[in-house]
Design a protein around this motif. Sequence first.
Motif, PDB file in Angstrom:
ATOM      1  N   ALA A 126      27.748 -60.424-119.944  1.00 13.09           N
ATOM      2  CA  ALA A 126      27.950 -59.742-118.668  1.00 13.09           C
ATOM      3  C   ALA A 126      28.889 -60.543-117.766  1.00 13.09           C
ATOM      4  CB  ALA A 126      26.611 -59.522-117.967  1.00 13.09           C
ATOM      5  N   GLN A 127      28.744 -61.863-117.802  1.00 16.37           N
ATOM      6  CA  GLN A 127      29.589 -62.732-116.969  1.00 16.37           C
ATOM      7  C   GLN A 127      31.060 -62.554-117.328  1.00 16.37           C
ATOM      8  OE1 GLN A 127      28.998 -66.981-117.458  1.00 16.37           O
ATOM      9  NE2 GLN A 127      29.401 -67.333-115.288  1.00 16.37           N
ATOM     10  N   GLU A 128      31.346 -62.321-118.596  1.00 19.23           N
ATOM     11  CA  GLU A 128      32.727 -62.104-119.023  1.00 19.23           C
ATOM     12  C   GLU A 128      33.325 -60.860-118.375  1.00 19.23           C
ATOM     13  OE1 GLU A 128      32.476 -61.988-123.320  1.00 19.23           O
ATOM     14  OE2 GLU A 128      33.154 -64.080-123.430  1.00 19.23           O
ATOM     15  N   LYS A 129      32.459 -59.955-117.909  1.00 18.96           N
ATOM     16  CA  LYS A 129      32.917 -58.723-117.274  1.00 18.96           C
ATOM     17  C   LYS A 129      32.692 -58.751-115.765  1.00 18.96           C
ATOM     18  CE  LYS A 129      32.305 -56.005-121.441  1.00 18.96           C
ATOM     19  NZ  LYS A 129      31.993 -54.678-121.994  1.00 18.96           N
ATOM     20  N   GLY A 130      32.411 -59.934-115.235  1.00 21.07           N
ATOM     21  CA  GLY A 130      32.248 -60.081-113.798  1.00 21.07           C
ATOM     22  C   GLY A 130      30.910 -59.619-113.264  1.00 21.07           C
ATOM     23  N   LYS A 131      29.907 -59.519-114.146  1.00 21.78           N
ATOM     24  CA  LYS A 131      28.576 -59.094-113.725  1.00 21.78           C
ATOM     25  C   LYS A 131      27.560 -60.199-114.018  1.00 21.78           C
ATOM     26  CE  LYS A 131      29.555 -54.199-113.846  1.00 21.78           C
ATOM     27  NZ  LYS A 131      28.935 -52.854-113.860  1.00 21.78           N
ATOM     28  N   THR A 132      26.379 -60.073-113.422  1.00 20.04           N
ATOM     29  CA  THR A 132      25.402 -61.157-113.502  1.00 20.04           C
ATOM     30  C   THR A 132      24.033 -60.659-113.943  1.00 20.04           C
ATOM     31  OG1 THR A 132      26.544 -62.258-111.666  1.00 20.04           O
ATOM     32  CG2 THR A 132      24.336 -63.063-112.221  1.00 20.04           C
ATOM     33  N   VAL A 133      23.398 -61.436-114.810  1.00 19.15           N
ATOM     34  CA  VAL A 133      22.024 -61.173-115.236  1.00 19.15           C
ATOM     35  C   VAL A 133      21.171 -62.372-114.832  1.00 19.15           C
ATOM     36  CG1 VAL A 133      20.453 -60.746-117.167  1.00 19.15           C
ATOM     37  CG2 VAL A 133      22.760 -59.760-117.192  1.00 19.15           C
ATOM     38  N   PHE A 134      20.195 -62.134-113.970  1.00 13.77           N
ATOM     39  CA  PHE A 134      19.214 -63.155-113.619  1.00 13.77           C
ATOM     40  C   PHE A 134      17.967 -62.894-114.456  1.00 13.77           C
ATOM     41  CE2 PHE A 134      21.721 -62.411-109.740  1.00 13.77           C
ATOM     42  CZ  PHE A 134      22.189 -63.697-109.483  1.00 13.77           C
ATOM     43  N   PHE A 135      17.411 -63.920-115.062  1.00  5.65           N
ATOM     44  CA  PHE A 135      16.231 -63.697-115.883  1.00  5.65           C
ATOM     45  C   PHE A 135      15.220 -64.817-115.703  1.00  5.65           C
ATOM     46  CE2 PHE A 135      19.514 -65.731-118.392  1.00  5.65           C
ATOM     47  CZ  PHE A 135      18.866 -66.777-119.046  1.00  5.65           C
ATOM     48  N   GLU A 136      13.975 -64.466-115.939  1.00  6.73           N
ATOM     49  CA  GLU A 136      12.870 -65.414-115.783  1.00  6.73           C
ATOM     50  C   GLU A 136      11.860 -65.191-116.893  1.00  6.73           C
ATOM     51  OE1 GLU A 136       9.458 -66.642-112.458  1.00  6.73           O
ATOM     52  OE2 GLU A 136      10.871 -65.021-112.058  1.00  6.73           O
ATOM     53  N   SER A 186      21.406 -50.740-118.713  1.00  5.52           N
ATOM     54  CA  SER A 186      21.240 -49.589-117.821  1.00  5.52           C
ATOM     55  C   SER A 186      21.446 -49.992-116.366  1.00  5.52           C
ATOM     56  CB  SER A 186      19.840 -48.987-118.002  1.00  5.52           C
ATOM     57  OG  SER A 186      19.648 -47.903-117.119  1.00  5.52           O
ATOM     58  N   GLY A 187      20.965 -51.188-116.002  1.00  5.50           N
ATOM     59  CA  GLY A 187      21.152 -51.664-114.636  1.00  5.50           C
ATOM     60  C   GLY A 187      22.591 -52.049-114.357  1.00  5.50           C
ATOM     61  N   LEU A 188      23.248 -52.719-115.308  1.00  6.82           N
ATOM     62  CA  LEU A 188      24.611 -53.195-115.095  1.00  6.82           C
ATOM     63  C   LEU A 188      25.636 -52.071-115.059  1.00  6.82           C
ATOM     64  CD1 LEU A 188      24.632 -56.422-117.304  1.00  6.82           C
ATOM     65  CD2 LEU A 188      24.449 -56.256-114.811  1.00  6.82           C
ATOM     66  N   VAL A 189      25.317 -50.936-115.657  1.00 12.72           N
ATOM     67  CA  VAL A 189      26.206 -49.780-115.568  1.00 12.72           C
ATOM     68  C   VAL A 189      26.298 -49.299-114.120  1.00 12.72           C
ATOM     69  CG1 VAL A 189      26.390 -47.317-116.144  1.00 12.72           C
ATOM     70  CG2 VAL A 189      25.931 -48.986-117.940  1.00 12.72           C
ATOM     71  N   ARG A 190      25.212 -49.477-113.356  1.00  9.52           N
ATOM     72  CA  ARG A 190      25.129 -48.960-111.997  1.00  9.52           C
ATOM     73  C   ARG A 190      25.457 -49.991-110.922  1.00  9.52           C
ATOM     74  NH1 ARG A 190      20.974 -46.797-115.059  1.00  9.52           N
ATOM     75  NH2 ARG A 190      20.609 -44.546-114.873  1.00  9.52           N
ATOM     76  N   ARG A 191      25.317 -51.283-111.233  1.00  9.71           N
ATOM     77  CA  ARG A 191      25.472 -52.315-110.209  1.00  9.71           C
ATOM     78  C   ARG A 191      26.067 -53.586-110.792  1.00  9.71           C
ATOM     79  NH1 ARG A 191      19.075 -53.172-109.105  1.00  9.71           N
ATOM     80  NH2 ARG A 191      19.228 -50.906-108.837  1.00  9.71           N
ATOM     81  N   GLU A 192      26.288 -54.553-109.906  1.00  6.87           N
ATOM     82  CA  GLU A 192      26.946 -55.792-110.318  1.00  6.87           C
ATOM     83  C   GLU A 192      25.982 -56.824-110.905  1.00  6.87           C
ATOM     84  OE1 GLU A 192      30.336 -56.154-110.324  1.00  6.87           O
ATOM     85  OE2 GLU A 192      30.136 -54.012-109.887  1.00  6.87           O
ATOM     86  N   TYR A 193      24.703 -56.650-110.693  1.00  7.97           N
ATOM     87  CA  TYR A 193      23.745 -57.628-111.206  1.00  7.97           C
ATOM     88  C   TYR A 193      22.396 -56.965-111.445  1.00  7.97           C
ATOM     89  CZ  TYR A 193      21.550 -57.661-106.614  1.00  7.97           C
ATOM     90  OH  TYR A 193      20.896 -57.280-105.472  1.00  7.97           O
ATOM     91  N   VAL A 194      21.585 -57.568-112.289  1.00  2.90           N
ATOM     92  CA  VAL A 194      20.205 -57.126-112.500  1.00  2.90           C
ATOM     93  C   VAL A 194      19.313 -58.356-112.607  1.00  2.90           C
ATOM     94  CG1 VAL A 194      20.775 -54.961-113.693  1.00  2.90           C
ATOM     95  CG2 VAL A 194      20.413 -57.042-115.022  1.00  2.90           C
ATOM     96  N   ASN A 195      18.064 -58.168-112.260  1.00  2.00           N
ATOM     97  CA  ASN A 195      17.028 -59.182-112.454  1.00  2.00           C
ATOM     98  C   ASN A 195      16.056 -58.658-113.509  1.00  2.00           C
ATOM     99  OD1 ASN A 195      17.283 -61.310-110.128  1.00  2.00           O
ATOM    100  ND2 ASN A 195      17.646 -59.330-109.178  1.00  2.00           N
TER     101      ASN A 195
END
Length: 217
Positions: A84-94, A119-128
């Motif tokens: 996702a980072q390669e496409k300018g988006k971010t995934v936060f995970f725990e 599904s989240g990244l299609v709609r926004r810049e980041y997901v948790n």
Amino acid sequence: MQNYTVKEQDSGKKICSLAESRLRRGICDIFYTGCGDICKIKKYAYYMLGALRYSSVISGREEEKGCNITAMFLTQASAAAYLAQEKGKTVFFEAPRYGIRASIYPRLLEYALLLMISSGLVRREYVNISMRLRKSTAELCCDAPPPDKYGMEYAVISRAAAAHGGRFVSCGGHEAKTIFSFPLRDADAGKGEYDMSSVAEVVSDKFSPAAVILSQI
């Protein structure tokens, strides 16, 4: 809150129809794309490969394996974050601080996790997204709505939930959230251990589930 109750899977005819429609659409997109736009051509090729794989996991028989589900979550979420980072988006995970082995259908669970993220990244810049362990239950929680109810991605998550005796629910609105939960079953040594890839292996494999699913964001 909308509760997505897992029902009997769609008929083989409907699954084939959905896959055929996606393949036809992907082929049309490739034919009408300029030969110099290699990025779009690759995206459409991944789109078609995804359709074939989704059809396989929805209609096929998956093999149950023993697996450290905490390690599996960290591997796939880390790979998704990198891609996702390669496409300018971010995934936060725990994830939980400890590992736990359980008997699961690894490919189905990996697909469900990755599709929730995508599904989240299609709609926004980041997901948790997080994984929680509650006594005898595991829970994947993502701050995004699920895929379209009539699409193949939704059917894959439904298949994963059904196979694990679980369910997923979604809260809509501004603070959308999707929760996939399933009971933990003790790992059966007789069913073998899942041969898990490393994060590096996942992100370097251009045909890994993570690469194919995240190609559409």
